[in-house]
Design a protein around this motif. Sequence first.
Motif, short mmCIF file in Angstrom:
data_model
loop_
_atom_site.label_atom_id
_atom_site.label_comp_id
_atom_site.label_asym_id
_atom_site.label_seq_id
_atom_site.Cartn_x
_atom_site.Cartn_y
_atom_site.Cartn_z
N ALA A 1 0.83 -1.21 0.00
CA ALA A 1 0.00 0.00 0.00
C ALA A 1 0.87 1.26 0.00
CB ALA A 1 -0.91 0.01 1.21
N LYS A 2 0.44 2.24 -0.75
CA LYS A 2 1.10 3.54 -0.78
C LYS A 2 0.06 4.62 -0.48
CE LYS A 2 4.54 2.10 -4.21
NZ LYS A 2 5.08 2.34 -5.59
N LEU A 3 0.46 5.58 0.33
CA LEU A 3 -0.43 6.66 0.76
C LEU A 3 -0.15 7.94 -0.02
CD1 LEU A 3 -2.44 7.95 2.86
CD2 LEU A 3 -0.42 8.38 4.29
N ASN A 4 -1.23 8.56 -0.47
CA ASN A 4 -1.13 9.89 -1.06
C ASN A 4 -2.22 10.77 -0.47
OD1 ASN A 4 -2.26 11.63 -3.80
ND2 ASN A 4 -0.19 11.96 -3.08
N VAL A 5 -1.83 11.91 0.08
CA VAL A 5 -2.79 12.89 0.59
C VAL A 5 -2.82 14.06 -0.39
CG1 VAL A 5 -3.42 14.40 2.49
CG2 VAL A 5 -2.34 12.20 2.96
N LYS A 6 -3.97 14.29 -0.97
CA LYS A 6 -4.08 15.30 -2.02
C LYS A 6 -4.91 16.49 -1.56
CE LYS A 6 -3.48 16.69 -6.31
NZ LYS A 6 -2.13 16.97 -6.84
N GLU A 7 -4.31 17.68 -1.62
CA GLU A 7 -5.06 18.90 -1.34
C GLU A 7 -6.06 19.13 -2.46
OE1 GLU A 7 -3.77 23.16 0.34
OE2 GLU A 7 -3.11 22.80 -1.72
N VAL A 8 -7.32 19.37 -2.11
CA VAL A 8 -8.37 19.53 -3.11
C VAL A 8 -9.00 20.92 -3.03
CG1 VAL A 8 -10.60 18.64 -3.91
CG2 VAL A 8 -8.84 17.04 -3.12
N ASN B 1 -20.82 19.23 -1.59
CA ASN B 1 -20.16 19.50 -0.32
C ASN B 1 -18.75 20.03 -0.61
OD1 ASN B 1 -20.16 19.59 2.50
ND2 ASN B 1 -19.18 17.60 2.69
N TYR B 2 -18.13 20.61 0.41
CA TYR B 2 -16.74 21.07 0.32
C TYR B 2 -15.81 19.90 0.63
CZ TYR B 2 -12.43 23.66 1.36
OH TYR B 2 -11.13 24.11 1.38
N VAL B 3 -14.82 19.70 -0.23
CA VAL B 3 -13.84 18.63 -0.05
C VAL B 3 -12.46 19.27 0.16
CG1 VAL B 3 -12.75 16.59 -1.06
CG2 VAL B 3 -15.17 17.07 -1.50
N PRO B 4 -11.94 19.28 1.39
CA PRO B 4 -10.65 19.92 1.64
C PRO B 4 -9.47 19.10 1.12
CG PRO B 4 -11.46 18.89 3.64
CD PRO B 4 -12.54 18.76 2.63
N ASN B 5 -9.58 17.79 1.23
CA ASN B 5 -8.49 16.90 0.81
C ASN B 5 -9.04 15.49 0.63
OD1 ASN B 5 -8.45 16.08 3.77
ND2 ASN B 5 -7.60 18.15 3.89
N ILE B 6 -8.30 14.69 -0.10
CA ILE B 6 -8.67 13.31 -0.35
C ILE B 6 -7.48 12.41 -0.05
CG2 ILE B 6 -9.27 11.60 -2.13
CD1 ILE B 6 -10.90 13.76 -3.53
N ILE B 7 -7.73 11.32 0.67
CA ILE B 7 -6.71 10.30 0.89
C ILE B 7 -6.85 9.25 -0.21
CG2 ILE B 7 -5.91 8.48 2.44
CD1 ILE B 7 -7.21 10.10 4.74
#
Length: 254
Positions: free
Chosen positions: A56-63, A244-250
Amino acid sequence: MKSQELVNDLYNGDEKRYFIETNTDTLTLYHKQINDRSSFAYGLELYYLKIPLNSAKLNVKEVKIKGEMDSIYNEFKTLESIVLISGGFWGYDKSNKEMPLGLIIENGNIKSKKIKWETGGFLFQKDNSIDIVAIKDLDEVNFDEAIQSKPILVKNFENDIYSDDKIHFDRICIGITNSNELIICAVFNNKGRSISLYEFSEILIKNEKPDYPNTKIALALDGGPSSHLYFPALNMHVGYQEINYVPNIITIKN
């Protein structure tokens, strides 16, 4: 209904399994639902997916986008995406504009600063290793990817929510199992008010069978109308799907 009755009804309810093929694994997405109309929790749905940590690899994306949830999540999928998950909390700045709350690190860059919450913790990746740390145990912020959220739901295989406040919302979390797997878990109903945090934790520590969550540690993510999961390989969106408002997505990738 007592929390243990709810948990038992859920795990004794109807079950579906969906299979996701990756480069290294065949993953199972579990879907359980209470379809007994005599149950207090009729219609409650549970989804959970386990992914071996070593693949598994994690990416946190600012949206920072407000819009229709399915469309936003579709925009941020990639060929390697296993699942896209609603991320951290958000609030308003001094001009009443939506803004992310809590630490966000994307590709080594701090996008949002840490908040000194007394509870909760951080999901992070460092040197290709994914883990969760409670805020009180954090010495320094030195991550490749990270997101801050709250509260810690499960710690050392035990429910870390000490009492049931009876406040019901749709819930979503990410954790680590006793078999070194990443687990993504979410609970919904058609009213958006499914369970309390205490009940969610009780669901996560269910361990009578190998395919149950068996969760060692788990961190709650933003719930309610922010709760959303997207599985690109299945073309499946679950959870809140309106505007809705989406601040970030994992994103968990292979």
